[in-house]
Write an enzyme that holds these catalytic residues in place. Structure first.
Site, short mmCIF file in Angstrom:
data_model
loop_
_atom_site.label_atom_id
_atom_site.label_comp_id
_atom_site.label_asym_id
_atom_site.label_seq_id
_atom_site.Cartn_x
_atom_site.Cartn_y
_atom_site.Cartn_z
N GLU A 135 10.78 -4.30 4.67
CA GLU A 135 10.80 -5.88 4.04
C GLU A 135 10.41 -6.01 2.62
O GLU A 135 11.22 -6.71 2.02
CB GLU A 135 9.98 -6.67 5.03
CG GLU A 135 10.14 -6.88 6.38
CD GLU A 135 9.63 -5.90 7.42
OE1 GLU A 135 9.27 -4.88 6.65
OE2 GLU A 135 9.23 -6.14 8.60
N LYS A 180 9.74 -0.59 13.95
CA LYS A 180 10.41 -0.18 12.68
C LYS A 180 11.42 0.86 12.92
O LYS A 180 12.40 1.02 12.46
CB LYS A 180 9.38 0.35 11.59
CG LYS A 180 8.14 -0.70 11.28
CD LYS A 180 7.53 -0.20 10.19
CE LYS A 180 6.38 -0.98 10.00
NZ LYS A 180 5.37 -0.29 9.25
N HIS A 225 -4.47 -33.25 17.77
CA HIS A 225 -3.26 -33.96 18.58
C HIS A 225 -2.38 -33.20 18.95
O HIS A 225 -0.93 -33.83 19.25
CB HIS A 225 -2.82 -34.76 17.12
CG HIS A 225 -3.88 -35.85 16.47
ND1 HIS A 225 -4.47 -36.83 17.18
CD2 HIS A 225 -4.86 -35.45 15.65
CE1 HIS A 225 -5.53 -37.62 16.47
NE2 HIS A 225 -5.85 -36.46 15.58
N GLY A 272 -4.86 -1.60 5.01
CA GLY A 272 -4.03 -2.98 4.43
C GLY A 272 -4.57 -4.29 4.77
O GLY A 272 -4.78 -4.94 3.92
N ARG A 273 -5.02 -4.26 6.09
CA ARG A 273 -5.84 -5.64 6.18
C ARG A 273 -7.05 -5.73 5.78
O ARG A 273 -7.68 -6.90 6.00
CB ARG A 273 -5.82 -5.71 8.00
CG ARG A 273 -6.13 -4.65 8.68
CD ARG A 273 -6.10 -4.78 10.15
NE ARG A 273 -6.30 -3.55 11.10
CZ ARG A 273 -5.71 -2.62 11.10
NH1 ARG A 273 -4.47 -2.39 10.56
NH2 ARG A 273 -6.30 -1.58 11.99
N LYS A 290 0.95 -1.27 0.32
CA LYS A 290 0.04 -0.09 -0.10
C LYS A 290 0.86 1.16 0.11
O LYS A 290 0.70 2.14 -0.74
CB LYS A 290 -1.07 -0.12 1.29
CG LYS A 290 -1.72 1.16 1.38
CD LYS A 290 -2.66 1.03 2.49
CE LYS A 290 -3.50 2.20 2.75
NZ LYS A 290 -4.26 2.71 3.70
N GLU A 305 -4.55 -6.50 15.00
CA GLU A 305 -4.08 -5.17 14.66
C GLU A 305 -5.21 -4.02 14.79
O GLU A 305 -4.87 -2.84 14.92
CB GLU A 305 -3.44 -5.43 13.22
CG GLU A 305 -2.48 -4.16 12.98
CD GLU A 305 -1.83 -4.33 11.60
OE1 GLU A 305 -2.47 -4.31 10.60
OE2 GLU A 305 -0.49 -4.23 11.71
O1 G6P Z 1 1.13 -2.50 2.42
P1 G6P Z 1 2.26 -2.11 3.26
O2 G6P Z 1 2.25 -0.47 3.05
O3 G6P Z 1 3.67 -2.49 2.31
O4 G6P Z 1 2.05 -2.60 4.54
C1 G6P Z 1 2.10 -3.81 4.89
C2 G6P Z 1 1.74 -4.08 6.44
O5 G6P Z 1 2.73 -3.25 7.10
C3 G6P Z 1 2.43 -2.56 8.26
O6 G6P Z 1 3.50 -2.65 9.14
C4 G6P Z 1 1.45 -2.56 9.07
O7 G6P Z 1 1.34 -3.19 10.18
C5 G6P Z 1 0.30 -3.30 8.14
O8 G6P Z 1 -1.18 -3.03 8.66
C6 G6P Z 1 0.56 -3.38 6.81
O9 G6P Z 1 -0.53 -4.34 6.09
#
Ligand code: G6P
Length: 538
Positions: free
Chosen positions: A217, A501, A392, A275-276, A211, A361
């Site tokens: 990462e 971060k 199990h 994002g979620r 997004k 979250e």
């Molecule tokens: O889609 P992006 O901007 O790369 O974000 C990816 C993810 O990273 C963040 O740290 C948030 O905790 C998430 O809510 C998000 O979905």
């Protein structure tokens, strides 16, 4: 001034109501005392049947919870969400993921008169949603037809990873492209490395899903993927057949950053898609490539049916409302600090990971959207594994551990194309576990006795098809909205994830400058150990 949730008189009323449970509530007796219990506490919602009857609920618990919901203005917040207002207050944004699955003409929302006439900005947003959706589905169809592409690698994390991964896995029986799908999220180079070992540049499509297009990462993985592509016969010149333009697509709201990265093919979306909540947007491209445009539209259709249900059904028959209120009941009144998710479906094996982001979250917060500190717990820990595997492993604790942990079973009536005997066994096990948690075992010696009276919810889908899955995921989204609204928190931001971060960046600077002033001894020692080469494995 708005009250915090536990100051509402309805909260105190529910606390008094819970006293009845302390005096001895027994699930089996509750069924005996009320022959209508099952009927009252179960319902069919779009694509999902839900049985809530094995929860710690008395005849009037749900009514009292509904009163709490009214007092906490859940419905007003729902209307604000529907009106596109900036209910994500800390970021000044709306939360309109539901619009991503609304048909161009308003669909069931218009038919049910939830929306009489869209205001101009909403019409504009819906128009934009459909132009992007059409462009995405057209691109997906082109890519599906391109037999040179054998592998699709989605690089993204969090919301740009979990939704597409869960859906593509869940709909494996619907994946008809002959292409392989890979999902890379972790910055641990093993994940990307293991995928790159299996693919070739000329037959691989990389989807860079982010997004923000700034997530560390994803950016590192994307850069490494591009380096690998260029080092193994790929080119950054449009004149060559195997070039970046053809083999990389960006899915992002930050089209400028994608262009700066060197990707010309970009599908965009909007800041009002959290994002979620983004699998329904351009982030869903890997899903659309996997199952095709028609089935992707079915996924949206199922979610839209659940949206319309949530926006229109009366509280007593509104499944997201009932489940969201049940979550508050379980957490705040019964005191259950976690909830176990047990999908009895191999396809749904990553659903719990997806729900962990969606629920924790969204609602793992301790201040209200007005900045007041809450003195009561909020989101329960969500955890679990698919059945029957979990039986199990950790089910022992669910049956005999000292803590009561509500379990949520998710099962399918129709098991799809594999052997009926397997499916029968799978679902019967799920039903038997819910029964065992309730009835327990008594009189066979202390080691063998199970106390029973342990709560569970049972969700049953007709099958794991696109529409049912869409409805199931939308059900969870709205349920999280309801409990968040009762707690009064902003379910749409995630400031807590920023801190780590920022500190990781600062530690990198400390390491480069060898200046550790202000950093605690434990952190410094760990960082220095990282720099030392291990001696004899120590
Ligand atoms: O889609 P992006 O901007 O790369 O974000 C990816 C993810 O990273 C963040 O740290 C948030 O905790 C998430 O809510 C998000 O979905």
């Amino acid at each position: 001034m708005d009250l915090v949730c536990h100051e509402a008189p309805e909260w105190a009323q529910l606390q008094v109501h819970f006293q009845a449970f302390k005096e001895g509530f027994d699930l089996q007796q509750a069924f005996g005392a009320d022959p209508q219990r099952l009927e009252k506490l179960s319902q069919q919602a779009p694509y999902v049947f839900a049985d809530l009857s094995k929860n710690w609920l008395l005849e009037n618990t749900e009514a009292l919870l509904a009163q709490l919901g009214h007092a906490r203005k859940v419905h007003a917040l729902r209307d604000s969400m529907l009106a596109g207002q900036a209910i994500n207050t800390s970021e000044g944004r709306g939360a309109m993921h539901w619009l991503l699955r609304t048909p161009q003409d308003g669909g069931l929302l218009r038919e049910n008169k939830v929306v009489q006439a869209w205001p101009a900005d909403m019409r504009q947003a819906l128009g934009d949603v459909h132009s992007t959706l059409n462009a995405m589905l057209q691109l997906a169809e082109q890519l599906r037809a391109d037999s040179r592409i054998t592998d699709v690698v989605n690089i993204g994390i969090g919301g740009s990873h979990l939704g597409p991964e869960v859906v593509v896995q869940a709909l494996e029986d619907w994946v008809d492209t002959g292409k392989q799908f890979h999902f890379v999220s972790n910055v641990d180079g093993h994940e990307l490395g293991h995928v790159l070992r299996k693919v070739r540049p000329e037959s691989t499509l990389f989807l860079i899903a982010s997004k923000s297009f700034t997530t560390a990462e994803t950016m590192l993985n994307a850069h490494s993927a591009r380096e690998w592509f260029l080092a193994n016969g790929g080119s950054d010149s449009a004149e060559d057949a195997c070039n970046i333009d053809r083999h990389f697509v960006a899915l992002t709201t930050n089209t400028e950053a994608a262009a700066a990265f060197g990707i010309s093919r970009t599908l965009g979306f909007w800041d009002w898609v959290g994002g979620r909540f983004s699998l329904w947007s351009a982030i869903g491209l890997p899903i659309a490539i996997a199952i095709g445009a028609t089935q992707f539209r079915r996924l949206l259709q199922g979610a839209h049916a659940m949206d319309a249900h949530f926006f229109t059904a009366p509280d007593a028959q509104n499944l997201p409302m009932r489940l969201g209120l049940l979550d508050v009941w379980n957490r705040n009144f019964c005191g259950f600090s976690s909830r176990c998710i047990a999908p009895y479906s191999h396809g749904l094996r990553r659903l719990t990971a997806y729900l962990q982001q969606l629920e924790m979250e969204s609602n793992g917060k301790r201040v209200t959207r007005h900045g007041h500190k809450l003195e009561v717990p909020t989101c329960a820990v969500v955890w679990g594994e698919p059945g029957t595997n979990g039986q199990h492993a950790f089910f022992q604790m669910l049956h005999q551990g000292p803590d009561v942990i509500p379990v949520e079973f998710i099962a399918l009536r129709d098991g799809g194309k594999y052997l009926g005997a397997h499916h029968q066994s799978l679902v019967i096990n799920a039903i038997a576990q819910a029964q065992a948690l309730m009835v327990g075992r008594h009189g066979e010696g202390v080691e063998r006795d199970c106390p029973g009276n342990r709560p569970s919810t049972f969700l049953l889908l007709q099958s794991l098809d696109p529409a049912s899955l869409g409805a199931l995921i939308a059900l969870y989204e709205h349920r999280v909205f309801v409990s968040g609204a009762v707690w009064g928190i902003n379910s749409f931001d995630q400031w807590g994830v920023e801190l780590g971060k920022k500190l990781a960046q600062e530690l990198r600077v400390c390491q480069q400058t060898d200046d550790w002033r202000g950093v605690d001894p434990s952190t410094v020692s760990l960082m220095q150990r990282l720099a030392e080469s291990p001696v004899n494995g120590n």
